[in-house]
Design a protein around this motif. Structure first.
Motif, mmCIF file in Angstrom:
data_model
loop_
_atom_site.group_PDB
_atom_site.id
_atom_site.type_symbol
_atom_site.label_atom_id
_atom_site.label_comp_id
_atom_site.label_asym_id
_atom_site.label_seq_id
_atom_site.Cartn_x
_atom_site.Cartn_y
_atom_site.Cartn_z
ATOM 1 N N GLY A 219 8.723 9.015 -2.477
ATOM 2 C CA GLY A 219 10.021 9.641 -2.272
ATOM 3 C C GLY A 219 11.194 8.892 -2.842
ATOM 4 N N TYR A 220 10.939 7.847 -3.612
ATOM 5 C CA TYR A 220 12.028 7.091 -4.230
ATOM 6 C C TYR A 220 12.564 7.843 -5.446
ATOM 7 C CZ TYR A 220 11.392 2.788 -1.508
ATOM 8 O OH TYR A 220 11.337 1.857 -0.489
ATOM 9 N N GLY A 221 13.876 7.809 -5.599
ATOM 10 C CA GLY A 221 14.508 8.392 -6.775
ATOM 11 C C GLY A 221 15.116 7.353 -7.682
ATOM 12 N N GLN A 222 15.106 6.087 -7.240
ATOM 13 C CA GLN A 222 15.688 5.014 -8.040
ATOM 14 C C GLN A 222 15.021 3.690 -7.703
ATOM 15 O OE1 GLN A 222 19.829 5.129 -6.886
ATOM 16 N NE2 GLN A 222 19.485 4.013 -4.995
ATOM 17 N N VAL A 223 15.160 2.758 -8.612
ATOM 18 C CA VAL A 223 14.744 1.381 -8.383
ATOM 19 C C VAL A 223 15.947 0.482 -8.615
ATOM 20 C CG1 VAL A 223 12.293 1.634 -8.899
ATOM 21 C CG2 VAL A 223 13.909 1.253 -10.764
ATOM 22 N N VAL A 224 15.803 -0.780 -8.255
ATOM 23 C CA VAL A 224 16.921 -1.705 -8.392
ATOM 24 C C VAL A 224 16.478 -2.965 -9.131
ATOM 25 C CG1 VAL A 224 17.945 -0.863 -6.237
ATOM 26 C CG2 VAL A 224 16.508 -2.911 -6.189
ATOM 27 N N TYR A 225 17.440 -3.676 -9.660
ATOM 28 C CA TYR A 225 17.241 -5.043 -10.115
ATOM 29 C C TYR A 225 18.501 -5.805 -9.749
ATOM 30 C CZ TYR A 225 20.092 -3.944 -14.292
ATOM 31 O OH TYR A 225 21.107 -3.576 -15.129
ATOM 32 N N PHE A 226 18.505 -7.109 -9.971
ATOM 33 C CA PHE A 226 19.638 -7.929 -9.553
ATOM 34 C C PHE A 226 20.162 -8.749 -10.719
ATOM 35 C CE2 PHE A 226 17.610 -6.800 -5.689
ATOM 36 C CZ PHE A 226 18.603 -6.771 -4.722
ATOM 37 N N GLU A 227 21.478 -8.801 -10.797
ATOM 38 C CA GLU A 227 22.159 -9.598 -11.811
ATOM 39 C C GLU A 227 23.313 -10.301 -11.118
ATOM 40 O OE1 GLU A 227 23.374 -9.027 -16.492
ATOM 41 O OE2 GLU A 227 23.156 -7.274 -15.201
ATOM 42 N N GLU A 228 23.325 -11.638 -11.236
ATOM 43 C CA GLU A 228 24.336 -12.454 -10.534
ATOM 44 C C GLU A 228 24.311 -12.161 -9.035
ATOM 45 O OE1 GLU A 228 28.006 -11.778 -12.587
ATOM 46 O OE2 GLU A 228 27.409 -13.030 -14.305
ATOM 47 N N ARG A 229 23.128 -11.941 -8.504
ATOM 48 C CA ARG A 229 22.869 -11.692 -7.082
ATOM 49 C C ARG A 229 23.421 -10.349 -6.606
ATOM 50 N NH1 ARG A 229 21.642 -16.342 -4.169
ATOM 51 N NH2 ARG A 229 20.643 -14.876 -2.725
ATOM 52 N N GLU A 230 23.805 -9.480 -7.542
ATOM 53 C CA GLU A 230 24.295 -8.154 -7.209
ATOM 54 C C GLU A 230 23.252 -7.104 -7.542
ATOM 55 O OE1 GLU A 230 27.186 -7.243 -5.788
ATOM 56 O OE2 GLU A 230 27.788 -9.334 -5.548
ATOM 57 N N MET A 231 23.069 -6.141 -6.647
ATOM 58 C CA MET A 231 22.080 -5.097 -6.842
ATOM 59 C C MET A 231 22.568 -4.060 -7.857
ATOM 60 S SD MET A 231 20.419 -2.506 -3.987
ATOM 61 C CE MET A 231 19.763 -3.833 -2.970
ATOM 62 N N ARG A 232 21.739 -3.762 -8.837
ATOM 63 C CA ARG A 232 21.996 -2.698 -9.802
ATOM 64 C C ARG A 232 20.961 -1.596 -9.598
ATOM 65 N NH1 ARG A 232 26.639 -5.377 -10.954
ATOM 66 N NH2 ARG A 232 26.321 -7.272 -12.186
ATOM 67 N N LYS A 233 21.400 -0.347 -9.600
ATOM 68 C CA LYS A 233 20.503 0.766 -9.345
ATOM 69 C C LYS A 233 20.210 1.544 -10.629
ATOM 70 C CE LYS A 233 22.279 1.220 -4.636
ATOM 71 N NZ LYS A 233 22.961 2.108 -3.653
ATOM 72 N N SER B 92 0.837 -1.188 0.000
ATOM 73 C CA SER B 92 0.000 0.000 0.000
ATOM 74 C C SER B 92 0.879 1.248 0.000
ATOM 75 C CB SER B 92 -0.883 0.007 1.246
ATOM 76 O OG SER B 92 -0.079 0.158 2.416
ATOM 77 N N ASP B 93 0.285 2.372 -0.357
ATOM 78 C CA ASP B 93 1.041 3.626 -0.356
ATOM 79 C C ASP B 93 1.607 3.933 1.027
ATOM 80 O OD1 ASP B 93 0.570 4.018 -3.044
ATOM 81 O OD2 ASP B 93 -1.089 5.424 -2.748
ATOM 82 N N GLU B 94 0.847 3.637 2.072
ATOM 83 C CA GLU B 94 1.305 3.926 3.433
ATOM 84 C C GLU B 94 2.522 3.081 3.791
ATOM 85 O OE1 GLU B 94 -0.383 4.063 8.051
ATOM 86 O OE2 GLU B 94 -1.651 3.291 6.437
ATOM 87 N N LEU B 95 2.473 1.791 3.468
ATOM 88 C CA LEU B 95 3.613 0.926 3.762
ATOM 89 C C LEU B 95 4.807 1.292 2.886
ATOM 90 C CD1 LEU B 95 4.977 -1.401 5.194
ATOM 91 C CD2 LEU B 95 3.757 -3.000 3.685
ATOM 92 N N LEU B 96 4.561 1.621 1.615
ATOM 93 C CA LEU B 96 5.649 2.009 0.727
ATOM 94 C C LEU B 96 6.338 3.275 1.239
ATOM 95 C CD1 LEU B 96 7.235 1.468 -1.848
ATOM 96 C CD2 LEU B 96 5.510 2.789 -3.105
ATOM 97 N N ALA B 97 5.559 4.221 1.739
ATOM 98 C CA ALA B 97 6.144 5.441 2.292
ATOM 99 C C ALA B 97 7.019 5.123 3.495
ATOM 100 C CB ALA B 97 5.041 6.423 2.670
ATOM 101 N N ALA B 98 6.593 4.156 4.305
ATOM 102 C CA ALA B 98 7.410 3.747 5.449
ATOM 103 C C ALA B 98 8.720 3.117 4.980
ATOM 104 C CB ALA B 98 6.630 2.763 6.324
ATOM 105 N N PHE B 99 8.669 2.295 3.935
ATOM 106 C CA PHE B 99 9.891 1.725 3.373
ATOM 107 C C PHE B 99 10.816 2.825 2.859
ATOM 108 C CE2 PHE B 99 7.413 -2.370 2.417
ATOM 109 C CZ PHE B 99 8.030 -3.091 3.421
ATOM 110 N N ALA B 100 10.238 3.816 2.193
ATOM 111 C CA ALA B 100 11.048 4.916 1.655
ATOM 112 C C ALA B 100 11.729 5.683 2.778
ATOM 113 C CB ALA B 100 10.175 5.844 0.819
ATOM 114 N N ARG B 101 10.999 5.984 3.832
ATOM 115 C CA ARG B 101 11.584 6.723 4.957
ATOM 116 C C ARG B 101 12.721 5.954 5.606
ATOM 117 N NH1 ARG B 101 6.058 8.112 5.826
ATOM 118 N NH2 ARG B 101 5.827 6.377 7.289
ATOM 119 N N SER B 102 12.630 4.630 5.573
ATOM 120 C CA SER B 102 13.663 3.792 6.190
ATOM 121 C C SER B 102 14.811 3.472 5.242
ATOM 122 C CB SER B 102 13.037 2.480 6.708
ATOM 123 O OG SER B 102 12.137 2.745 7.763
#
Length: 265
Positions: free
Chosen positions: A248-262, A207-217
């Protein structure tokens, strides 16, 4: 860059389409990064009808199929993924199985509370005999324990427990803040999943409320459709991106070979 990190093929028993069909669908939908993340085989007794996950003997064939597609498709980056259920007493064996294959991303998910698949439409009647607040507390306790286990790169559909619209009364602010803080401590990403838009809850996971909490953290986030047929690839990802930006997110991520790409939004 459009990222769909969460899709399923016919192999899980409750979806349709091959890995190649998903890749073609991704190209058509303008998806730049496609994660094919089939359900890892469940432990004995958890899927007697073969409708929740791959059969144990299929895992190697699945890996070979996705790697072949990844090698033949150039217009979309196809990543080999797996979605594994958090079942604490079996997680060591599952992690050992996963370690034998070159996965790009391992998604963790909570579909079972004890032996109850709370998100299965065939098991919806069991909600009537349970306290919704207790179910939510149990779900998020399992979710944070899974994220803390060290076995997963991404936690899928963070508030899946709301799928059928059963919600506890009262303010969820403290629960969401606690969950977000616990996830932040793990370094694991969460998925913003458009699948909820196709379900009775009719909203993104989370939800937007939970997503905002993730962003703040400061919890990293990726996007996914949880497609179960090729026509669903990329579904609702525009809504997911809008919600990420609003949170409030400015980026997203994905993973390649278990490494985070931004990737910048």
């Amino acid at each position: 860059m459009l990222i769909d990190m969460h899709t399923h093929t016919y192999r899980c028993g409750h979806a349709e389409g091959s890995a190649l069909e998903y890749a073609y669908a991704a190209i058509a939908a303008g998806v730049d990064v496609l994660g094919i993340t089939e359900h890892h085989p469940l432990p004995d007794g958890y899927d007697p009808l073969g409708v929740y996950s791959m059969r144990p003997g299929e895992l190697s064939d699945y890996v070979a199929e996705v790697r072949s597609v990844a090698g033949s498709i150039t217009k979309t980056r196809v990543l080999l993924g797996i979605e594994a259920d958090w079942i604490p007493e079996h997680i060591t064996q599952v992690a050992d199985s996963i370690s034998k294959h070159p996965f790009d991303v391992v998604m963790g998910a909570v579909h079972f509370l004890d032996e109850w698949t709370f998100d299965d439409p065939e098991k919806i009647d069991e909600w009537s005999g349970r306290d919704v607040t207790d179910v939510w507390q149990s779900y998020f306790s399992a979710f944070t324990r899974a994220a803390s286990s060290g076995h997963f790169d991404v936690m899928a559909h963070p508030d899946l427990v709301k799928k059928f619209g059963f919600r506890p009364p009262g303010d969820m602010t403290k629960l969401y803040a606690d969950v977000a803080g616990a996830i932040a401590d793990t370094g694991v990403a969460i998925e913003v999943s458009s699948a909820g838009l196709r379900k009775p809850c009719a909203e993104l996971y989370p939800s937007d409320e939970l997503l905002a909490a993730f962003a703040r953290s400061g919890v990293p986030a990726t996007t996914g459709s949880d497609a179960h047929k090729p026509s669903e690839v990329g579904f609702g990802l525009d809504r997911a991106i809008e919600s990420l930006v609003a949170a409030g997110y400015g980026q997203v991520v994905y993973f390649e070979e278990r490494e985070m790409r931004k990737v910048s939004l």
